[in-house]
Design an enzyme around this catalytic site. Structure first.
Site, mmCIF file in Angstrom:
data_model
loop_
_atom_site.group_PDB
_atom_site.id
_atom_site.type_symbol
_atom_site.label_atom_id
_atom_site.label_comp_id
_atom_site.label_asym_id
_atom_site.label_seq_id
_atom_site.Cartn_x
_atom_site.Cartn_y
_atom_site.Cartn_z
ATOM 1 N N LYS A 5 -4.718 -1.117 1.780
ATOM 2 C CA LYS A 5 -5.741 -0.400 2.524
ATOM 3 C C LYS A 5 -6.147 -1.084 3.828
ATOM 4 O O LYS A 5 -6.827 -0.478 4.660
ATOM 5 C CB LYS A 5 -6.972 -0.169 1.644
ATOM 6 C CG LYS A 5 -6.708 0.760 0.454
ATOM 7 C CD LYS A 5 -6.104 2.079 0.906
ATOM 8 C CE LYS A 5 -5.901 3.042 -0.240
ATOM 9 N NZ LYS A 5 -7.060 3.824 -0.560
ATOM 10 N N ASP A 6 -5.715 -2.332 4.015
ATOM 11 C CA ASP A 6 -5.946 -2.973 5.317
ATOM 12 C C ASP A 6 -5.323 -2.144 6.437
ATOM 13 O O ASP A 6 -5.855 -2.054 7.541
ATOM 14 C CB ASP A 6 -5.310 -4.374 5.346
ATOM 15 C CG ASP A 6 -6.058 -5.374 4.492
ATOM 16 O OD1 ASP A 6 -7.083 -5.014 3.900
ATOM 17 O OD2 ASP A 6 -5.604 -6.533 4.426
#
Length: 498
Positions: A73-74
């Site tokens: 999700k970065d």
């Protein structure tokens, strides 16, 4: 339906959008900041598990847990921030980022906010791990917890609370990972390109867990453009409706980060060839195998993806290639599935026998239990506090109109709500109710050893007894470490003739 298909087609017209593609074979010696390290994660060949499971094809793990914030999700967090800045939606030093999340997108956004100078408010359900919360707070984010059981459309859900806050707080911006096209676009430009580059555009299957669905949708769109033969497999837990056909049962999903009770806009089912449903027990045990047998320090949803990949990859032949994406790392779950006691308490791992201890395999009996008065769930919070004082008890079980336990009221939890969540005793009892707690059922004949193992990780264990005819779990009381200690020492003294 036609209008919906048209909207989906317009949303996923990813080729026509602005692209950010990194050169994959050259990395600078020094990065300007940690956000520039996002992506370009390694593809690692798996050996032991595929062999043990009889898989003939080559299997590779896309190690997204090695991103700087610890998860896949970065990628979308940074992409959403960059896009909003370019459009003038986010203004450094002024805007406030508000986002509903299961944790990992929140960590990615908090990471970006820390580097680029934004106030960040993260709204996440209570079931998410304390490790995620502590990481978010360390990054400077503000945390708001919402009831796990709240449906997505409920005013109390993390999504609806975040929407409300984004309207109430001046200069607040809701980036909205569920509907933001930067979610699939980040994977269309990044994750998919990396997989294709690593395998020279020759991949037969990719297996990805479904959460917001931007990962699987974005990867699938790009891979199918360059490698049409590739089979895209989505992994979805029982109790979630993301897979087709939709599964509408009410299974409580323990694995974090995958599965939803609604269809995010970032989901494009047309590019997903096959769905595999997963269960908590097999998923979490597979995650532990990935750690122990392959040395990959990943999280629970990685186990779901890997278990699904094993099932799907059995249809491939020797020489073909299957890639499984491992979304997040071990850090978020040190007090959850990494703990043997946590796994044992949920029936995901058997309790160990300890023949050296005379009391270990003895059954838990009624006389060891601290019996307490039960509270009706219709009671007020003030009445619950008074009852706690009157009974001089650590906790009181809360029961529904059938007499079945529905939660716990404890002084410790009440103090936390009043101290940290700005709660008020005027709020309904439900706001002060502990819904997740450790319990044993006398009908299952639990041993003192099994109770002792739970007490390694909990201050108390609630004791219930199931009514065989009505299938109602009636509370009996609770047991603490002191109760076990008293039994062991007194009994042993008697056996020694003292």
């Amino acid at each position: 339906m036609e209008n919906g298909q048209k909207l989906s087609s317009e949303y996923f017209n990813l080729k026509e959008l602005t692209h950010i593609v990194k050169t994959l074979d050259k990395n600078p010696k020094i990065q300007e900041n940690v956000l520039n390290v996002i992506g370009n994660t390694p593809l690692v060949k798996l050996s032991k598990i595929p062999k043990e499971e009889g898989v003939q094809c080559e299997m590779y793990a896309k190690c997204e847990f090695l991103n700087p914030g610890g998860s896949v999700k970065d990628r979308i967090a940074y992409r959403m921030v960059l896009d909003a800045e370019q459009k003038g939606i986010l203004k450094p030093g002024k805007s406030v980022i508000v986002e509903p999340t299961s944790g990992n997108t929140g960590i990615g956004l908090a990471l970006a906010a820390a580097v680029r100078g934004y106030r960040c408010i993260i709204v996440l359900p209570e079931k998410m791990s304390d490790e995620k919360v502590n990481t978010l707070r360390a990054l400077g984010a503000e945390i708001i917890r919402t009831p796990t059981e709240a449906a997505s459309e409920s005013p109390d859900s993390n999504i609806m609370v975040a929407r409300r806050l984004s309207k109430e707080i001046p200069d607040a911006v809701l980036l909205d990972q569920y509907n933001n096209v930067c979610n699939p676009l980040a994977h269309y430009d990044g994750t998919a390109e990396e997989i294709l580059w690593s395998l020279d555009n020759d991949v037969d299957m990719v297996v990805i867990g479904a959460g917001t669905c931007g990962t699987i949708s974005g990867v699938a769109h790009k891979i199918k453009e360059k490698c049409p033969k590739c089979i895209v497999v989505g992994v979805d837990p029982y109790g979630s409706i993301l897979a087709q056909p939709e599964d509408l049962n009410e299974t409580d999903v323990t694995v974090e980060g995958i599965g939803y009770d609604f269809l995010p806009k970032a989901l494009d089912r047309t590019v997903i060839d096959k769905w595999i449903k997963t269960e908590d027990k097999t998923s979490l045990n597979m995650a532990r195998r990935l750690i122990k047998d392959e040395g990959l320090l990943c999280g629970g949803s990685s186990g779901s993806a890997m278990w699904g990949a094993i099932q799907a990859a059995k249809s491939l032949k020797a020489g073909q290639r299957c890639v499984v994406l491992l979304p997040d790392n071990i850090r978020n779950y040190m007090t959850k599935f990494i703990s043997d006691q946590w796994m044992e308490a949920r029936g995901f791992k058997p309790y160990d026998n300890n023949e050296k201890l005379w009391w270990w395999n003895n059954p838990l009996t009624d006389d060891l239990v601290q019996v307490t008065k039960s509270l009706s769930q219709d009671s007020t919070t003030v009445e619950a506090i008074a009852a706690l004082r009157e009974n001089k008890s650590t906790l009181l079980p809360i029961v529904n109109d059938k007499g079945s336990i529905s939660g716990i009221f404890s002084g410790d939890n009440a103090r936390r709500r009043l101290a940290h969540l700005s709660g008020s005793t005027e709020e309904p009892l439900d706001k002060f109710t502990v819904k997740k707690f450790y319990k044993v059922d006398l009908s299952d004949n639990p041993t003192l050893g099994s109770v002792s193992r739970i007490l390694d990780i909990a201050p108390y264990v609630v004791v219930v007894k199931t009514d065989g005819e009505q299938h109602v779990q009636k509370p009996v009381g609770y047991i603490t470490s002191e109760d076990i200690l008293e039994y062991v020492t007194n009994k042993k003294h008697k056996m020694n003739g003292k």
